[in-house]
Design a protein around this motif. Structure first.
Motif, PDB file in Angstrom:
ATOM      1  N   LEU A   1      -0.463   7.274  -7.222  1.00 10.07           N
ATOM      2  CA  LEU A   1      -0.078   6.293  -8.364  1.00 10.07           C
ATOM      3  C   LEU A   1       1.375   6.627  -8.724  1.00 10.07           C
ATOM      4  N   GLU A   2       1.653   7.832  -9.001  1.00 11.00           N
ATOM      5  CA  GLU A   2       2.851   8.380  -9.238  1.00 11.00           C
ATOM      6  C   GLU A   2       3.923   8.149  -8.364  1.00 11.00           C
ATOM      7  N   ALA A   3       3.720   7.990  -7.141  1.00 14.71           N
ATOM      8  CA  ALA A   3       4.558   7.656  -5.870  1.00 14.71           C
ATOM      9  C   ALA A   3       5.149   6.387  -6.113  1.00 14.71           C
ATOM     10  N   VAL A   4       3.795   5.436  -6.399  1.00 16.35           N
ATOM     11  CA  VAL A   4       4.131   4.007  -6.452  1.00 16.35           C
ATOM     12  C   VAL A   4       5.093   3.891  -7.468  1.00 16.35           C
ATOM     13  N   GLU A   5       4.748   4.497  -8.711  1.00 18.61           N
ATOM     14  CA  GLU A   5       5.431   4.380  -9.908  1.00 18.61           C
ATOM     15  C   GLU A   5       7.026   4.782  -9.805  1.00 18.61           C
ATOM     16  N   LYS A   6       7.150   5.676  -9.209  1.00 14.70           N
ATOM     17  CA  LYS A   6       8.611   6.157  -8.900  1.00 14.70           C
ATOM     18  C   LYS A   6       9.347   5.104  -8.050  1.00 14.70           C
ATOM     19  N   ALA A   7       8.788   4.414  -7.160  1.00 13.63           N
ATOM     20  CA  ALA A   7       9.165   3.427  -6.418  1.00 13.63           C
ATOM     21  C   ALA A   7       9.460   2.189  -7.298  1.00 13.63           C
ATOM     22  N   VAL A   8       8.582   1.749  -8.078  1.00 16.41           N
ATOM     23  CA  VAL A   8       8.864   0.892  -8.881  1.00 16.41           C
ATOM     24  C   VAL A   8      10.071   1.002  -9.893  1.00 16.41           C
ATOM     25  N   SER A   9       9.937   2.323 -10.490  1.00 11.94           N
ATOM     26  CA  SER A   9      11.077   2.599 -11.430  1.00 11.94           C
ATOM     27  C   SER A   9      12.333   2.554 -10.815  1.00 11.94           C
ATOM     28  N   GLU A  10      12.329   3.014  -9.322  1.00 13.28           N
ATOM     29  CA  GLU A  10      13.701   2.965  -8.556  1.00 13.28           C
ATOM     30  C   GLU A  10      13.886   1.384  -8.219  1.00 13.28           C
ATOM     31  N   GLN A  11      13.041   0.575  -8.140  1.00 13.82           N
ATOM     32  CA  GLN A  11      13.112  -1.067  -7.719  1.00 13.82           C
ATOM     33  C   GLN A  11      13.430  -0.729  -6.067  1.00 13.82           C
ATOM     34  N   ASN A  12      12.811   0.070  -5.651  1.00 17.65           N
ATOM     35  CA  ASN A  12      13.051   0.368  -4.030  1.00 17.65           C
ATOM     36  C   ASN A  12      11.751  -0.252  -3.366  1.00 17.65           C
ATOM     37  N   SER A  13      11.933  -1.465  -2.782  1.00 19.02           N
ATOM     38  CA  SER A  13      10.793  -2.141  -2.046  1.00 19.02           C
ATOM     39  C   SER A  13      10.143  -1.436  -0.885  1.00 19.02           C
ATOM     40  N   ASP A  14      11.230  -0.829   0.212  1.00 13.80           N
ATOM     41  CA  ASP A  14      10.669  -0.059   1.006  1.00 13.80           C
ATOM     42  C   ASP A  14       9.990   1.084   0.673  1.00 13.80           C
ATOM     43  N   ILE A  15      10.264   1.863  -0.250  1.00 10.39           N
ATOM     44  CA  ILE A  15       9.550   2.757  -0.661  1.00 10.39           C
ATOM     45  C   ILE A  15       8.060   2.491  -1.498  1.00 10.39           C
ATOM     46  N   PHE A  16       8.241   1.503  -2.198  1.00 14.42           N
ATOM     47  CA  PHE A  16       6.982   0.823  -2.688  1.00 14.42           C
ATOM     48  C   PHE A  16       5.916   0.438  -1.720  1.00 14.42           C
ATOM     49  N   LYS A  17       6.524  -0.064  -0.578  1.00 12.52           N
ATOM     50  CA  LYS A  17       5.619  -0.630   0.570  1.00 12.52           C
ATOM     51  C   LYS A  17       4.721   0.639   1.046  1.00 12.52           C
ATOM     52  N   SER A  18       5.761   1.677   1.298  1.00 12.98           N
ATOM     53  CA  SER A  18       5.171   2.994   1.939  1.00 12.98           C
ATOM     54  C   SER A  18       4.248   3.784   1.111  1.00 12.98           C
ATOM     55  N   SER A  19       4.526   3.813  -0.191  1.00 18.14           N
ATOM     56  CA  SER A  19       3.708   4.661  -1.106  1.00 18.14           C
ATOM     57  C   SER A  19       2.668   3.785  -1.409  1.00 18.14           C
ATOM     58  N   TYR A  20       2.520   2.323  -1.522  1.00 19.79           N
ATOM     59  CA  TYR A  20       1.241   1.346  -1.918  1.00 19.79           C
ATOM     60  C   TYR A  20       0.286   1.597  -0.642  1.00 19.79           C
TER      61      TYR A  20
END
Length: 110
Positions: free
Chosen positions: A51-70
Motif C-alpha cells: 500500500l505504501e508503494a502505491v501511495e508513493k507512486a500516487v503522491s509522485e503522480q507516476n503512472s509507470d510506478i503506479f502500475k508496477s506497485s499496484y
C-alpha cells in the motif's frame, strides 16, 4: 476500493487514487481493531509495504510506478489470502470498473 484504485490510477486521477488508498487503509485498521485476536489479523502487516508503494507512486503522480506497485500489491493480497487459507479469494487486475456510474478521469473545470 482495489478496483476503483486501479481505474483512478490508470486515468491519472491522483486525488481519487489517494482517496481509495485511504479507504483501503481504513478497512485494514478496522479489521485490526475489531478482530485483534483473529489468526488472520496477524497477516495484515504484510499488506502495508504494498500500500505504501502505491501511495508513493500516487503522491509522485507516476503512472509507470503506479502500475508496477499496484501489480505487486495485488500479488501480496493473494499471498495473504493463501497464508490465511482464503486462497479461494483470488484478486486480479480489473478489466472493468465495479461501478459504471463513476467517471474515473480527473475532474476538470474546463
Amino acid at each position: 476500493h482495489h478496483n476503483k484504485l486501479w481505474f483512478a490510477g490508470i486515468n491519472e486521477n491522483w486525488k481519487l487514487a489517494a482517496f481509495e488508498i485511504h479507504e483501503l487503509e481504513e478497512i485494514f485498521e478496522d479489521i485490526e481493531n475489531t478482530y485483534p485476536n483473529r489468526e488472520e489479523t496477524k497477516f495484515i502487516p504484510m499488506i502495508h509495504p504494498g500500500l505504501e508503494a502505491v501511495e508513493k507512486a500516487v503522491s509522485e503522480q507516476n503512472s509507470d510506478i503506479f502500475k508496477s506497485s499496484y501489480h505487486a500489491l495485488t500479488n501480496v493480497c493473494n499471498t495473504c489470502h493463501k497464508a490465511t487459507e482464503h486462497e479461494f479469494i483470488n484478486i486480479t487486475i480489473p478489466t472493468a470498473p465495479s461501478y459504471t456510474n463513476q467517471d474515473y478521469k480527473p475532474f476538470s473545470n474546463d
